[in-house]
Design a protein around this motif. Structure first.
Motif, PDB file in Angstrom:
ATOM      1  N   THR A  42       0.894  -1.288   0.132  1.00  0.00           N
ATOM      2  CA  THR A  42      -0.067  -0.041   0.076  1.00  0.00           C
ATOM      3  C   THR A  42       0.805   1.240   0.072  1.00  0.00           C
ATOM      4  OG1 THR A  42      -0.283  -0.080   2.462  1.00  0.00           O
ATOM      5  CG2 THR A  42      -2.004  -0.929   1.208  1.00  0.00           C
ATOM      6  N   GLY A  43       2.158   1.196   0.292  1.00  0.00           N
ATOM      7  CA  GLY A  43       2.947   2.385   0.426  1.00  0.00           C
ATOM      8  C   GLY A  43       4.224   1.956   0.079  1.00  0.00           C
ATOM      9  N   LEU A  44       5.161   2.975  -0.112  1.00  0.00           N
ATOM     10  CA  LEU A  44       6.735   2.874  -0.069  1.00  0.00           C
ATOM     11  C   LEU A  44       7.384   4.038   0.747  1.00  0.00           C
ATOM     12  CD1 LEU A  44       7.088   2.368  -3.916  1.00  0.00           C
ATOM     13  CD2 LEU A  44       7.140   0.634  -2.165  1.00  0.00           C
ATOM     14  N   ALA A  45       8.279   3.470   1.653  1.00  0.00           N
ATOM     15  CA  ALA A  45       8.804   4.423   2.503  1.00  0.00           C
ATOM     16  C   ALA A  45      10.020   4.656   1.951  1.00  0.00           C
ATOM     17  CB  ALA A  45       9.258   3.818   3.715  1.00  0.00           C
ATOM     18  N   LEU A  46      10.290   6.050   1.572  1.00  0.00           N
ATOM     19  CA  LEU A  46      11.497   6.475   0.638  1.00  0.00           C
ATOM     20  C   LEU A  46      12.672   7.087   1.661  1.00  0.00           C
ATOM     21  CD1 LEU A  46       9.964   8.080  -2.306  1.00  0.00           C
ATOM     22  CD2 LEU A  46      10.627   5.576  -1.893  1.00  0.00           C
ATOM     23  N   SER A  47      13.765   6.931   1.621  1.00  0.00           N
ATOM     24  CA  SER A  47      14.960   7.650   2.263  1.00  0.00           C
ATOM     25  C   SER A  47      15.856   8.110   1.198  1.00  0.00           C
ATOM     26  CB  SER A  47      15.804   6.803   3.253  1.00  0.00           C
ATOM     27  OG  SER A  47      16.068   5.824   2.595  1.00  0.00           O
ATOM     28  N   GLN A  48      17.027   8.559   1.440  1.00  0.00           N
ATOM     29  CA  GLN A  48      17.827   9.297   0.403  1.00  0.00           C
ATOM     30  C   GLN A  48      16.934  10.253  -0.540  1.00  0.00           C
ATOM     31  OE1 GLN A  48      21.164   8.512   0.903  1.00  0.00           O
ATOM     32  NE2 GLN A  48      20.309   7.237   2.638  1.00  0.00           N
ATOM     33  N   ARG A  57      11.413  20.856   3.213  1.00  0.00           N
ATOM     34  CA  ARG A  57      10.205  20.142   3.540  1.00  0.00           C
ATOM     35  C   ARG A  57      10.397  19.043   4.503  1.00  0.00           C
ATOM     36  NH1 ARG A  57       5.421  21.351   1.216  1.00  0.00           N
ATOM     37  NH2 ARG A  57       5.438  22.578  -0.376  1.00  0.00           N
ATOM     38  N   ILE A  58      11.315  18.520   4.591  1.00  0.00           N
ATOM     39  CA  ILE A  58      11.658  17.314   5.317  1.00  0.00           C
ATOM     40  C   ILE A  58      12.930  17.484   6.001  1.00  0.00           C
ATOM     41  CG2 ILE A  58      11.935  14.750   4.980  1.00  0.00           C
ATOM     42  CD1 ILE A  58       8.993  15.456   4.526  1.00  0.00           C
ATOM     43  N   GLU A  59      12.859  17.191   7.227  1.00  0.00           N
ATOM     44  CA  GLU A  59      14.232  17.395   8.016  1.00  0.00           C
ATOM     45  C   GLU A  59      15.290  16.381   7.403  1.00  0.00           C
ATOM     46  OE1 GLU A  59      15.463  16.226  12.824  1.00  0.00           O
ATOM     47  OE2 GLU A  59      13.422  17.067  12.181  1.00  0.00           O
ATOM     48  N   ALA A  60      16.452  16.670   7.301  1.00  0.00           N
ATOM     49  CA  ALA A  60      17.585  15.815   7.001  1.00  0.00           C
ATOM     50  C   ALA A  60      17.578  14.560   7.848  1.00  0.00           C
ATOM     51  CB  ALA A  60      18.827  16.752   6.990  1.00  0.00           C
ATOM     52  N   GLY A  61      17.789  13.268   7.010  1.00  0.00           N
ATOM     53  CA  GLY A  61      17.693  12.130   7.593  1.00  0.00           C
ATOM     54  C   GLY A  61      16.410  11.699   7.670  1.00  0.00           C
ATOM     55  N   LEU A  87       5.195  19.607  -5.828  1.00  0.00           N
ATOM     56  CA  LEU A  87       5.578  20.421  -4.513  1.00  0.00           C
ATOM     57  C   LEU A  87       6.198  21.620  -4.845  1.00  0.00           C
ATOM     58  CD1 LEU A  87       7.548  17.346  -2.566  1.00  0.00           C
ATOM     59  CD2 LEU A  87       5.413  18.460  -1.723  1.00  0.00           C
ATOM     60  N   LYS A  88       6.436  21.991  -6.089  1.00  0.00           N
ATOM     61  CA  LYS A  88       7.245  22.997  -6.615  1.00  0.00           C
ATOM     62  C   LYS A  88       6.144  23.822  -7.728  1.00  0.00           C
ATOM     63  CE  LYS A  88      11.899  22.089  -6.126  1.00  0.00           C
ATOM     64  NZ  LYS A  88      13.008  22.943  -5.788  1.00  0.00           N
ATOM     65  N   ASP A  89       5.938  25.114  -7.655  1.00  0.00           N
ATOM     66  CA  ASP A  89       5.041  25.612  -8.570  1.00  0.00           C
ATOM     67  C   ASP A  89       5.951  26.004 -10.008  1.00  0.00           C
ATOM     68  OD1 ASP A  89       5.163  28.677  -6.894  1.00  0.00           O
ATOM     69  OD2 ASP A  89       6.590  28.068  -8.158  1.00  0.00           O
ATOM     70  N   ASP A  90       5.357  26.367 -10.699  1.00  0.00           N
ATOM     71  CA  ASP A  90       5.956  26.713 -12.128  1.00  0.00           C
ATOM     72  C   ASP A  90       6.976  27.665 -11.982  1.00  0.00           C
ATOM     73  OD1 ASP A  90       2.745  27.078 -13.797  1.00  0.00           O
ATOM     74  OD2 ASP A  90       3.950  25.243 -13.223  1.00  0.00           O
ATOM     75  N   SER A  91       7.422  28.533 -10.998  1.00  0.00           N
ATOM     76  CA  SER A  91       8.492  29.533 -11.130  1.00  0.00           C
ATOM     77  C   SER A  91       9.641  28.737 -10.341  1.00  0.00           C
ATOM     78  CB  SER A  91       8.143  30.710 -10.171  1.00  0.00           C
ATOM     79  OG  SER A  91       7.845  30.286  -8.911  1.00  0.00           O
ATOM     80  N   GLY A  92       9.293  27.496  -9.928  1.00  0.00           N
ATOM     81  CA  GLY A  92      10.561  26.768  -9.320  1.00  0.00           C
ATOM     82  C   GLY A  92      10.423  26.936  -7.742  1.00  0.00           C
ATOM     83  N   GLU A  93       9.776  27.944  -7.268  1.00  0.00           N
ATOM     84  CA  GLU A  93       9.754  27.960  -5.803  1.00  0.00           C
ATOM     85  C   GLU A  93       8.666  27.070  -5.295  1.00  0.00           C
ATOM     86  OE1 GLU A  93      11.198  30.175  -3.991  1.00  0.00           O
ATOM     87  OE2 GLU A  93      12.415  30.707  -5.769  1.00  0.00           O
ATOM     88  N   GLU A  94       8.923  26.625  -4.242  1.00  0.00           N
ATOM     89  CA  GLU A  94       8.003  25.597  -3.554  1.00  0.00           C
ATOM     90  C   GLU A  94       6.689  26.249  -3.279  1.00  0.00           C
ATOM     91  OE1 GLU A  94      11.143  22.315  -1.666  1.00  0.00           O
ATOM     92  OE2 GLU A  94      10.123  23.733  -0.191  1.00  0.00           O
ATOM     93  N   ALA A  95       5.718  25.373  -3.389  1.00  0.00           N
ATOM     94  CA  ALA A  95       4.402  25.537  -3.285  1.00  0.00           C
ATOM     95  C   ALA A  95       3.982  25.565  -1.795  1.00  0.00           C
ATOM     96  CB  ALA A  95       3.415  24.908  -4.076  1.00  0.00           C
TER      97      ALA A  95
END
Length: 97
Positions: A42-48, A57-61, A87-95
Protein backbone atom coordinates in the motif's frame (compact mmCIF):
# COMPACT_ATOMS: atom_id res chain seq x y z
CA UNK A 1 2.68 -5.71 -6.61
CA UNK A 2 1.65 -3.76 -9.68
CA UNK A 3 -1.28 -5.40 -11.51
CA UNK A 4 0.53 -5.95 -14.82
CA UNK A 5 3.80 -7.14 -13.27
CA UNK A 6 4.96 -10.67 -12.65
CA UNK A 7 4.78 -11.40 -8.90
CA UNK A 8 8.09 -10.69 -7.14
CA UNK A 9 9.43 -10.89 -3.64
CA UNK A 10 8.56 -7.71 -1.76
CA UNK A 11 12.15 -7.43 -0.61
CA UNK A 12 13.22 -6.79 -4.22
CA UNK A 13 11.66 -3.31 -3.92
CA UNK A 14 13.97 -2.29 -1.08
CA UNK A 15 16.97 -0.35 -2.35
CA UNK A 16 15.47 0.56 -5.72
CA UNK A 17 15.63 4.15 -6.83
CA UNK A 18 12.36 5.98 -7.39
CA UNK A 19 11.89 8.48 -10.22
CA UNK A 20 8.92 10.49 -11.42
CA UNK A 21 7.64 9.60 -14.87
CA UNK A 22 9.38 12.83 -15.98
CA UNK A 23 12.76 11.43 -14.92
CA UNK A 24 13.21 13.40 -11.70
CA UNK A 25 14.92 11.44 -8.89
CA UNK A 26 12.64 11.24 -5.84
CA UNK A 27 14.39 8.88 -3.41
CA UNK A 28 15.26 5.28 -2.62
CA UNK A 29 12.93 2.60 -1.23
CA UNK A 30 13.83 1.85 2.38
CA UNK A 31 10.75 -0.18 3.32
CA UNK A 32 7.24 -1.09 2.19
CA UNK A 33 3.86 -0.72 3.88
CA UNK A 34 1.64 -3.77 3.54
CA UNK A 35 -2.06 -4.54 3.85
CA UNK A 36 -1.78 -8.06 5.25
CA UNK A 37 -5.49 -8.80 4.94
CA UNK A 38 -5.58 -7.71 1.30
CA UNK A 39 -2.12 -9.14 0.63
CA UNK A 40 -1.01 -5.98 -1.14
CA UNK A 41 1.65 -3.29 -0.97
CA UNK A 42 0.00 0.00 0.00
CA UNK A 43 2.97 2.34 0.31
CA UNK A 44 6.68 2.85 -0.18
CA UNK A 45 8.86 4.39 2.51
CA UNK A 46 11.55 6.47 0.82
CA UNK A 47 14.87 7.68 2.18
CA UNK A 48 17.91 9.29 0.50
CA UNK A 49 15.43 11.92 -0.70
CA UNK A 50 16.03 14.38 -3.51
CA UNK A 51 17.33 17.64 -2.06
CA UNK A 52 15.72 19.46 -4.96
CA UNK A 53 12.24 18.27 -3.99
CA UNK A 54 12.44 17.92 -0.22
CA UNK A 55 15.27 20.07 1.23
CA UNK A 56 13.02 22.63 2.93
CA UNK A 57 10.10 20.26 3.60
CA UNK A 58 11.67 17.24 5.25
CA UNK A 59 14.25 17.30 8.03
CA UNK A 60 17.62 15.86 7.00
CA UNK A 61 17.77 12.12 7.63
CA UNK A 62 14.00 11.70 7.58
CA UNK A 63 11.96 9.95 4.91
CA UNK A 64 8.54 10.06 3.30
CA UNK A 65 5.81 7.51 2.66
CA UNK A 66 4.23 7.57 -0.78
CA UNK A 67 1.05 5.69 -1.66
CA UNK A 68 1.60 2.67 -3.88
CA UNK A 69 -1.22 3.86 -6.16
CA UNK A 70 1.27 6.45 -7.47
CA UNK A 71 3.48 3.66 -8.86
CA UNK A 72 3.34 3.45 -12.65
CA UNK A 73 6.02 0.82 -13.27
CA UNK A 74 8.46 -1.39 -11.39
CA UNK A 75 11.66 -2.46 -13.11
CA UNK A 76 15.30 -1.70 -12.46
CA UNK A 77 13.90 1.54 -11.00
CA UNK A 78 10.42 2.47 -9.83
CA UNK A 79 8.49 5.10 -11.77
CA UNK A 80 5.78 7.10 -10.03
CA UNK A 81 3.29 9.71 -11.21
CA UNK A 82 4.59 13.26 -11.42
CA UNK A 83 2.43 14.23 -8.45
CA UNK A 84 5.53 14.51 -6.29
CA UNK A 85 6.94 17.22 -8.55
CA UNK A 86 3.94 19.41 -7.81
CA UNK A 87 5.66 20.31 -4.55
CA UNK A 88 7.17 23.08 -6.63
CA UNK A 89 5.17 25.64 -8.52
CA UNK A 90 5.91 26.78 -12.08
CA UNK A 91 8.43 29.39 -10.97
CA UNK A 92 10.62 26.80 -9.29
CA UNK A 93 9.71 28.01 -5.84
CA UNK A 94 8.14 25.55 -3.50
CA UNK A 95 4.38 25.66 -3.30
CA UNK A 96 2.78 26.17 0.08
CA UNK A 97 1.57 23.06 1.85
Amino acid sequence: MHADATPQEITTLVGREVYSNNGVFVGEVEDVRLDLDGQAVTGLALSQLSDELFATRIEAGKGVMIPYRWVRAVGDVILINDTIERLKDDSGEEASA
